[in-house]
Design an enzyme around this catalytic site. Structure first.
Site, PDB file in Angstrom:
ATOM      1  N   ASP A  61       0.841  -1.210   0.000  1.00  0.00           N
ATOM      2  CA  ASP A  61       0.000   0.000   0.000  1.00  0.00           C
ATOM      3  C   ASP A  61       0.870   1.253   0.000  1.00  0.00           C
ATOM      4  OD1 ASP A  61      -3.061  -0.722   1.057  1.00  0.00           O
ATOM      5  OD2 ASP A  61      -1.555  -2.121   1.785  1.00  0.00           O
ATOM      6  N   THR A 141      -7.269  -5.186   0.074  1.00  0.00           N
ATOM      7  CA  THR A 141      -6.098  -5.597   0.867  1.00  0.00           C
ATOM      8  C   THR A 141      -6.252  -7.040   1.368  1.00  0.00           C
ATOM      9  OG1 THR A 141      -6.084  -3.313   1.614  1.00  0.00           O
ATOM     10  CG2 THR A 141      -4.545  -4.787   2.678  1.00  0.00           C
TER      11      THR A 141
END
Ligand code: A3P
Ligand code: MG
Length: 367
Positions: A61, A141
């Site tokens: 990320d 995620t």
């Protein structure tokens, strides 16, 4: 690439740049995933930490956000950015060093020295004025950590209107029919198939500019296979053939509500896929409907839908909330007053909205 397809378009340079940067970020994220995640959900300690909301945040990320915002800022210094992560998630020097190492390999513009500054470019409040890039560096995620689908989603808002959308899908093959397998991600009733998608070897990137169509190209290094092709939704209205895509995570979207909705419609195939890859699948005709019903009170983030909405709309599809209202990305970082997301190939939209309305009304009565 985007060059020949969008020659003369007023946002040609922006779209070409975005596709190039998102493609490199997608390759980087896939390499990080390969290195740290496996199918048993064991994740290297150094790469995962918990944010206040307990969602997993990984080096991917942070590295993707630093790469994309850092490079876009160099190219378009006047533009603003709304993105999911902040540099407060960079735990320590060791983690910052790891991020810098990844950036050194994948950035062509040397953003590696300014990791934290690049990440924090994404803290803009958003709104209805000016040019604002909207980024979800790793959407899905949880899929990333399960070594399954995830997506790098980038949009450009101009005066509150979503003009460009790019979806980097590192594990979604560019082949027209991604390989599907049976999945226990949710329980269907008898006669229903619950499926998921097998990771492809190449990955793909979807991109679109408002008024100029939607395209997809492979992330393979083989140039001859990486040519972009225009994509379109399918024209299906037959429920026996239709596929409904939804979140793998029932905490993100109620599988029980979506199950009721598809039973009214007569749809028997459910496809569990993490991230905005679902918008990509509808855009290239592999699914007809995408339903998302978070728990009441959950407020959606603009970065979870802006890029996917541009791609799907340009491919001929429709995206609305459960009441049929357009999504409005001009209110800041959130999408207020939106209950449920309904995305379709367009042809099925009226029927799907009717089924959604019926199930939600029942839910309120019984609830
Ligand atoms: N309780 C919740 N309800 C609905 N959506 C949620 C949620 N918690 C997280 N999400 C959002 O759902 C997104 C993933 O959607 P999907 O299930 O389609 O993969 C997450 O994106 P991130 O993974 O970028 O955080 C996050 O923004
Ligand atoms: Mg997201």
């Amino acid at each position: 690439m985007a060059r020949s397809l969008l020659a003369g378009h007023r946002l040609q340079h922006e779209l070409e740049s975005a596709v190039d940067i998102v493609s490199r970020a997608s390759r980087m994220a896939r390499e990080i995933q390969k290195r740290y995640c496996d199918a048993t959900q064991t994740v290297g300690d150094a790469t995962t930490l918990a944010k206040a909301d307990a969602s997993p945040v990984t080096i991917a990320d942070l590295a993707v956000q630093a790469l994309i915002l850092g490079e876009l800022h160099m190219l378009f210094p006047e533009d603003r950015f709304v993105a999911e992560e902040t540099s407060s998630s960079v735990q320590d020097e060791r983690m910052e060093g790891a991020i810098r190492t990844w950036l050194t390999q994948y950035s062509t513009r040397g953003v590696d020295e300014r990791v934290r500054d690049s990440i924090d470019l994404g803290s803009d409040a958003g709104g209805c004025r000016g040019r604002i890039w909207v980024l979800d560096p790793v959407d899905g995620t949880k899929g990333f950590l399960r070594n399954q689908q995830f997506c790098i989603a980038l949009a450009l808002l101009v005066d509150g209107l979503a003009e460009l959308g790019v979806l980097g899908c590192p594990n979604l093959s560019a082949a027209q029919e991604a390989e599907r397998i049976a999945s226990g991600y949710t329980e269907g009733i008898e006669g229903e198939k619950c499926l998921t998608i097998v990771n492809g070897t190449d990955g793909c990137v979807f991109f679109a500019a408002r008024g100029a169509g939607a395209y997809m190209q492979s992330l393979t290094d083989r140039r001859e296979q990486a040519l972009p092709q225009q994509i379109h939704v399918n024209a299906n209205t037959d429920p026996s053939w239709a596929v409904m895509a939804e979140s793998v995570e029932s905490g993100h979207s109620s599988h029980s509500l979506t199950g009721k909705m598809i039973r009214i419609l007569g749809i028997r195939q459910r496809l569990g896929v993490d991230s905005q890859c679902k918008y990509g699948l509808l855009s290239r005709g592999e699914a007809c409907v995408f339903l998302r019903f978070p728990r009441p009170g959950y407020v959606e983030n603009i970065w979870d839908h802006a890029a996917g909405t541009v791609v799907l709309t340009e491919a001929g599809g429709r995206v609305t909330d459960a009441l049929g209202g357009e999504l409005d990305f001009s209110h800041g970082r959130k999408l207020p007053n939106v209950r449920g997301i309904v995305a379709t190939n367009g042809h099925m939209h009226p029927a799907v909205l009717a089924a959604v309305k019926h199930v939600l009304a029942e839910d309120v009565t019984s609830g």
